[in-house]
Scaffold this motif. Sequence first.
Motif, PDB file in Angstrom:
ATOM      1  N   MET A  21      15.447  75.391  86.021  1.00 22.62           N
ATOM      2  CA  MET A  21      14.182  75.558  85.971  1.00 22.62           C
ATOM      3  C   MET A  21      13.145  74.839  86.883  1.00 22.62           C
ATOM      4  N   ILE A  22      13.713  75.448  87.985  1.00 22.36           N
ATOM      5  CA  ILE A  22      12.747  75.089  89.641  1.00 22.36           C
ATOM      6  C   ILE A  22      12.045  76.784  89.134  1.00 22.36           C
ATOM      7  N   GLY A  23      10.403  76.316  89.473  1.00 18.70           N
ATOM      8  CA  GLY A  23       9.684  77.622  90.064  1.00 18.70           C
ATOM      9  C   GLY A  23       9.187  77.827  88.804  1.00 18.70           C
ATOM     10  N   GLY A  24       9.704  77.095  87.829  1.00 20.54           N
ATOM     11  CA  GLY A  24       8.258  77.753  86.334  1.00 20.54           C
ATOM     12  C   GLY A  24       7.985  77.249  86.333  1.00 20.54           C
ATOM     13  N   PRO A  25       6.982  77.154  84.847  1.00 18.98           N
ATOM     14  CA  PRO A  25       5.592  76.740  85.047  1.00 18.98           C
ATOM     15  C   PRO A  25       5.582  74.951  84.856  1.00 18.98           C
ATOM     16  N   CYS A  26       6.591  74.244  84.675  1.00 16.60           N
ATOM     17  CA  CYS A  26       6.408  72.953  84.585  1.00 16.60           C
ATOM     18  C   CYS A  26       7.047  71.935  85.792  1.00 16.60           C
ATOM     19  N   GLU A  27       6.886  73.014  86.565  1.00 16.71           N
ATOM     20  CA  GLU A  27       6.987  72.696  87.832  1.00 16.71           C
ATOM     21  C   GLU A  27       8.266  71.418  88.127  1.00 16.71           C
ATOM     22  N   TRP A  28       9.615  71.584  88.322  1.00 14.60           N
ATOM     23  CA  TRP A  28      10.328  70.916  88.553  1.00 14.60           C
ATOM     24  C   TRP A  28      11.238  71.033  89.676  1.00 14.60           C
ATOM     25  N   SER A  29      11.817  69.664  90.609  1.00 11.68           N
ATOM     26  CA  SER A  29      12.418  70.452  91.447  1.00 11.68           C
ATOM     27  C   SER A  29      13.611  69.613  91.730  1.00 11.68           C
TER      28      SER A  29
END
Length: 159
Positions: A21-29
């Motif tokens: 999910m990195i790079g998605g709207p939740c901005e996880w890293s």
Amino acid sequence: MKIINATPKDKEELLSLYHAMIGGPCEWSENYPDENTIAFDLKNEDLFVMKNDKEEIVATISIDHDDAVEALTCWRADLAPSGELSRLCVRKDMQGQGIAKTMMNYACDVLKSRGMKGVHILVREGHVVALSTYAKIGFETVGECDLFDKHFVCMERGF
């Protein structure tokens, strides 16, 4: 598909799901959510996974315990005590099938069984799909906040 408590054996698969999910709207890293986050959730029995018939994790959600979130003044007093949900994640190839709604409802049922009157969640501003999904299952926007160097919409619902 079934929803169960996650176990330590699920750690690597959970990390892979989070990292997808990195790079998605939740901005996880790479640093969040991480192994420490998973360990904390497992210790409190607050990490749930949905698995398919092949025992693959297709979704996850956590009940969170964060003092900074609890201290926000936007939460409704009549819904106290409330729980917090966090880190809802659905595998990309499984999105758009109502799984997020199912996971949210499951976690809300767990909170209700623990004596909570309501639930709240922080949603990244601009995460249109999440904001829409949560609104459709009864969450209301009650404010906005800046935490963890990010801006969030605060959403809440009662049971």
